[in-house]
Enzyme design. Structure first.
Site, PDB file in Angstrom:
ATOM      1  N   TYR A 123       0.833  -1.201   0.000  1.00  0.00           N
ATOM      2  CA  TYR A 123       0.000   0.000   0.000  1.00  0.00           C
ATOM      3  C   TYR A 123       0.867   1.250   0.000  1.00  0.00           C
ATOM      4  CZ  TYR A 123       0.687   0.291   5.128  1.00  0.00           C
ATOM      5  OH  TYR A 123       1.221   0.370   6.397  1.00  0.00           O
ATOM      6  N   ARG A 138      -3.450  -5.808  -3.354  1.00  0.00           N
ATOM      7  CA  ARG A 138      -3.452  -7.056  -2.582  1.00  0.00           C
ATOM      8  C   ARG A 138      -3.686  -8.287  -3.454  1.00  0.00           C
ATOM      9  NH1 ARG A 138      -6.093  -4.494   2.312  1.00  0.00           N
ATOM     10  NH2 ARG A 138      -4.911  -5.210   4.135  1.00  0.00           N
ATOM     11  N   ASN A 200     -11.879  -4.554  13.864  1.00  0.00           N
ATOM     12  CA  ASN A 200     -11.204  -3.776  12.802  1.00  0.00           C
ATOM     13  C   ASN A 200     -12.001  -3.770  11.497  1.00  0.00           C
ATOM     14  OD1 ASN A 200      -9.196  -2.106  11.886  1.00  0.00           O
ATOM     15  ND2 ASN A 200      -7.537  -3.542  12.292  1.00  0.00           N
ATOM     16  N   ARG A 202     -13.376  -2.905   8.065  1.00  0.00           N
ATOM     17  CA  ARG A 202     -12.894  -2.214   6.873  1.00  0.00           C
ATOM     18  C   ARG A 202     -13.849  -2.549   5.732  1.00  0.00           C
ATOM     19  NH1 ARG A 202     -10.648  -0.146  10.319  1.00  0.00           N
ATOM     20  NH2 ARG A 202      -8.433   0.351  10.603  1.00  0.00           N
ATOM     21  N   GLY A 262     -11.187   6.577  19.830  1.00  0.00           N
ATOM     22  CA  GLY A 262     -10.326   7.682  19.430  1.00  0.00           C
ATOM     23  C   GLY A 262      -9.717   8.373  20.634  1.00  0.00           C
ATOM     24  N   ASP A 294      -3.797  -0.327  17.142  1.00  0.00           N
ATOM     25  CA  ASP A 294      -3.005  -1.553  17.237  1.00  0.00           C
ATOM     26  C   ASP A 294      -2.054  -1.486  18.425  1.00  0.00           C
ATOM     27  OD1 ASP A 294      -4.225  -2.246  14.799  1.00  0.00           O
ATOM     28  OD2 ASP A 294      -2.593  -1.335  13.651  1.00  0.00           O
TER      29      ASP A 294
END
Length: 340
Positions: A123, A138, A200, A202, A262, A294
């Site tokens: 990426y 990917r 997570n 996405r 956050g 993470d």
């Protein structure tokens, strides 16, 4: 209630596998004494990162959500712990460099599969209006095939004290391969491993939001600890608050849930009654938020491994994340987070 493997994957073996012995620690005799080593196994995808971009000049590094957490677990876990990264790489030069990078960082590579003709995913990061944006390649990622060899995958997880995976670990796989990954995780859990799952979310990695929501909910049913992020969960599951996110995962089988939010306080909830918001440590500076969640996970899990209670572990997780966001990139030098 935990889901059976039949509910996870229609064409996979639904039975929970039997415990075959005391698993979770390896014992070796050293100079007449027993040396006990615990193992943290993180499974997922590490990618090539190209960052910078000034005058079209980029710097190459390596990162990925489950690798990032393994990095901070390696930096912060107490003596007597090993950290393994369970993934698949190709037979190209960049796979070799990634392998060397992990080994140099003290992260075990014995359970990395080699897939001929494949390469790591890649990426690029570019800045736009003060924010970071990511473009991914990917298609030839070796990690997408990690569950094709079930025996190799299962061997990488068996014997671990902790098995860690994420929604991205699931998203990159085919539907049938997701079932095999969960089967390997359940096998390790039934043999004594604690399972930790960062949802997570996405959406761009999934065929639909509905598939993402249902698959990750099933994945969460095999986990003891779930580490979701409220702003990601709320639009998908309709959670009105971090408390609602936590209760949803407790109801489907988790014993411990930490809801990240956050810069707002994280919420910790446990099956034995802990319910508490824990304020984030105010960062001295914010340079780059990449890897914040993470590193939070690595800080939390390492603190729990050292015997900290859940609230104290969340405070440690905030401390670690606060240091990481003060530096560029997802991976900061271990001594920086240890010294905090």
């Amino acid at each position: 209630m935990r889901a059976s493997l039949a509910e996870m994957q229609a064409n996979e073996n639904p039975a929970r596998l039997p415990v075959t012995g005391k698993i979770g620690i390896s014992v070796a005799e050293v100079e007449g004494e027993l040396s006990v080593t615990k193992r943290f196994a993180s499974v997922g995808e590490c990618m090539i990162e190209m960052s910078g971009g000034e005058n079209r000049t980029y710097g190459m590094g390596f990162a990925g959500d489950t690798l990032n957490t393994a990095w901070y677990a390696r930096a912060l876990l107490p003596e007597g712990w090993e950290v393994d990264y369970v993934t698949a790489l190709g037979d190209d030069i960049y796979s070799s460099q990634m392998h060397e990078f992990l080994s140099a960082a003290g992260i075990g590579t014995a359970h990395i599969q080699t897939i001929a003709g494949r390469r790591p995913g890649l990426y690029m990061i570019h800045q736009d209006k003060g924010d970071r944006h990511f473009t991914y390649w990917r298609g030839q990622s070796a990690a997408k095939l990690i569950a094709e060899d079930f025996e190799a995958l299962a061997a990488g997880l068996m014997g671990a004290e902790t098995v860690y995976f994420s929604g991205i670990s699931m998203a990159i796989l085919s539907p049938r391969a997701r079932g095999r990954l969960l089967k390997a995780i359940v096998k390790a859990r039934d043999a004594g491993a604690q399972v930790v799952f960062d949802t997570n979310l996405r959406p761009a990695l999934w065929t639909s939001e509905a598939v993402m929501a249902s698959t990750l909910t099933v994945a969460a049913t095999v986990a003891d600890i779930v580490l979701p992020t409220h702003p990601d969960e709320a639009p998908v599951f309709g959670d009105a608050s971090p408390e609602a996110t936590a209760e949803r995962y407790l109801e489907i089988g988790a014993s411990e849930v930490v809801v990240k939010n956050g810069s707002e306080p994280a919420f910790i909830a446990t099956r034995d009654g802990v319910r508490e918001y824990v304020a984030a440590t105010e960062a001295e500076k914010v340079v780059d938020a990449t890897g914040a969640g993470d590193s939070f996970n690595g800080g939390y899990l390492s603190a729990r491994a050292r015997g900290a209670d859940p609230v104290a572990a969340v405070k440690e997780a905030h401390r670690v994340a606060g240091i990481v966001i003060g530096h560029k990139g997802a991976l900061v030098q271990p001594e920086l987070v240890r010294a905090g």
